[in-house]
Scaffold this motif. Sequence first.
Motif, mmCIF file in Angstrom:
data_model
loop_
_atom_site.group_PDB
_atom_site.id
_atom_site.type_symbol
_atom_site.label_atom_id
_atom_site.label_comp_id
_atom_site.label_asym_id
_atom_site.label_seq_id
_atom_site.Cartn_x
_atom_site.Cartn_y
_atom_site.Cartn_z
ATOM 1 N N GLU A 126 0.552 0.851 15.172
ATOM 2 C CA GLU A 126 0.033 2.199 15.011
ATOM 3 C C GLU A 126 0.963 3.016 14.119
ATOM 4 O OE1 GLU A 126 -1.323 4.177 18.630
ATOM 5 O OE2 GLU A 126 -1.556 2.186 19.555
ATOM 6 N N VAL A 127 0.358 3.821 13.242
ATOM 7 C CA VAL A 127 1.114 4.715 12.370
ATOM 8 C C VAL A 127 0.439 6.087 12.379
ATOM 9 C CG1 VAL A 127 1.986 2.896 10.844
ATOM 10 C CG2 VAL A 127 -0.162 4.046 10.281
ATOM 11 N N ASP A 128 1.190 7.084 11.973
ATOM 12 C CA ASP A 128 0.649 8.432 11.842
ATOM 13 C C ASP A 128 -0.252 8.472 10.603
ATOM 14 O OD1 ASP A 128 0.570 11.289 10.905
ATOM 15 O OD2 ASP A 128 1.792 11.548 12.712
ATOM 16 N N LYS A 129 -1.382 9.123 10.704
ATOM 17 C CA LYS A 129 -2.302 9.219 9.556
ATOM 18 C C LYS A 129 -1.652 9.908 8.368
ATOM 19 C CE LYS A 129 -6.494 9.205 12.315
ATOM 20 N NZ LYS A 129 -6.152 9.695 13.646
ATOM 21 N N ASN A 130 -0.628 10.701 8.617
ATOM 22 C CA ASN A 130 0.076 11.361 7.518
ATOM 23 C C ASN A 130 0.781 10.372 6.599
ATOM 24 O OD1 ASN A 130 -0.691 13.967 8.251
ATOM 25 N ND2 ASN A 130 0.995 14.133 9.715
ATOM 26 N N GLU A 131 0.968 9.134 7.062
ATOM 27 C CA GLU A 131 1.549 8.095 6.210
ATOM 28 C C GLU A 131 0.538 7.566 5.197
ATOM 29 O OE1 GLU A 131 3.840 4.974 8.051
ATOM 30 O OE2 GLU A 131 4.354 6.274 9.730
ATOM 31 N N LEU A 132 -0.707 8.001 5.325
ATOM 32 C CA LEU A 132 -1.788 7.518 4.459
ATOM 33 C C LEU A 132 -2.464 8.682 3.736
ATOM 34 C CD1 LEU A 132 -3.356 5.186 7.172
ATOM 35 C CD2 LEU A 132 -1.672 4.548 5.426
ATOM 36 N N ASN A 148 -10.903 16.238 12.637
ATOM 37 C CA ASN A 148 -10.686 15.804 14.020
ATOM 38 C C ASN A 148 -10.985 14.321 14.190
ATOM 39 O OD1 ASN A 148 -10.024 18.479 14.913
ATOM 40 N ND2 ASN A 148 -12.193 18.952 14.686
ATOM 41 N N CYS A 149 -10.387 13.506 13.378
ATOM 42 C CA CYS A 149 -10.608 12.064 13.407
ATOM 43 C C CYS A 149 -10.129 11.488 14.741
ATOM 44 C CB CYS A 149 -9.852 11.398 12.263
ATOM 45 S SG CYS A 149 -9.995 9.613 12.240
ATOM 46 N N ASP A 150 -10.964 10.652 15.330
ATOM 47 C CA ASP A 150 -10.577 10.029 16.599
ATOM 48 C C ASP A 150 -10.248 8.543 16.430
ATOM 49 O OD1 ASP A 150 -13.213 9.314 16.097
ATOM 50 O OD2 ASP A 150 -13.893 9.641 18.142
ATOM 51 N N GLU A 151 -10.187 8.074 15.179
ATOM 52 C CA GLU A 151 -9.781 6.696 14.941
ATOM 53 C C GLU A 151 -8.256 6.611 14.938
ATOM 54 O OE1 GLU A 151 -12.889 4.341 12.302
ATOM 55 O OE2 GLU A 151 -12.045 6.044 11.212
ATOM 56 N N THR A 152 -7.744 5.428 15.205
ATOM 57 C CA THR A 152 -6.296 5.181 15.191
ATOM 58 C C THR A 152 -5.918 4.504 13.888
ATOM 59 O OG1 THR A 152 -6.265 4.930 17.594
ATOM 60 C CG2 THR A 152 -4.416 3.977 16.380
ATOM 61 N N ALA A 153 -4.908 5.033 13.215
ATOM 62 C CA ALA A 153 -4.390 4.429 11.996
ATOM 63 C C ALA A 153 -3.419 3.322 12.385
ATOM 64 C CB ALA A 153 -3.690 5.461 11.133
ATOM 65 N N MET A 154 -3.584 2.158 11.751
ATOM 66 C CA MET A 154 -2.716 1.013 12.026
ATOM 67 C C MET A 154 -2.334 0.352 10.706
ATOM 68 S SD MET A 154 -4.529 -0.543 15.427
ATOM 69 C CE MET A 154 -3.010 -1.292 16.038
ATOM 70 N N LEU A 155 -1.157 -0.263 10.669
ATOM 71 C CA LEU A 155 -0.623 -0.827 9.437
ATOM 72 C C LEU A 155 0.049 -2.163 9.730
ATOM 73 C CD1 LEU A 155 0.227 -0.188 6.361
ATOM 74 C CD2 LEU A 155 2.386 0.577 7.382
ATOM 75 N N ILE A 156 -0.094 -3.085 8.788
ATOM 76 C CA ILE A 156 0.663 -4.327 8.836
ATOM 77 C C ILE A 156 1.330 -4.491 7.484
ATOM 78 C CG2 ILE A 156 -1.289 -5.796 8.102
ATOM 79 C CD1 ILE A 156 -0.179 -7.977 10.004
ATOM 80 N N GLU A 157 2.597 -4.890 7.494
ATOM 81 C CA GLU A 157 3.320 -5.182 6.254
ATOM 82 C C GLU A 157 3.424 -6.681 6.135
ATOM 83 O OE1 GLU A 157 6.583 -2.762 5.022
ATOM 84 O OE2 GLU A 157 5.985 -1.144 6.390
ATOM 85 N N LEU A 158 2.909 -7.202 5.041
ATOM 86 C CA LEU A 158 2.836 -8.660 4.840
ATOM 87 C C LEU A 158 4.063 -9.197 4.134
ATOM 88 C CD1 LEU A 158 -0.877 -8.666 3.671
ATOM 89 C CD2 LEU A 158 -0.007 -9.105 5.963
#
Length: 158
Positions: A126-132, A148-158
């Motif tokens: 999980e990441v803060d949407k401000n990172e995107l 008012n987005c209710d989705e969760t931002a998630m990130l993977i670094e490959l």
Amino acid sequence: MDTKDFYIRKARVQDVETIHKSIMVCAKDGLMLPRAFTDLYSHMRDHYVIAPREGQGPIKGCCALSLCWKDYAEVRSLMVDEDMRGRGWGKRLVEACLSEALTLGFYKVFTLTYQVDFFHSLGFEEVDKNELPQKVWSDCIHCAKFPNCDETAMLIEL
């Protein structure tokens, strides 16, 4: 339905109507946000689908890799038909997208999702949407749920 009767391939123009219908069903159930036909046609090449090996019958799922900016790509529109769930197809679709991201030189892949546990199991955090910020200001600002987005931002670094 035997999983060996299906495989993952890139989407074709004849898949778009089924992709749209499936996404809209999932959106109605609150599993994802809806997508317009025009968006799907213009981004058809982004999509992978679960297709029958013999070419008979509809596709059974989809997932897209959207190239966003610099070294960021997004996994979006992940959907697997109910009768195919729990068999690893969602994981395979996301892995196809991640493999393509690596091939193209994108090493940070994010998603906005309601399926947090699933993406955690694949290594996303999980990441803060401000990172995107590019995502927020290019796509999210046009969403009916913004700000008012209710989705969760998630990130993977490959």
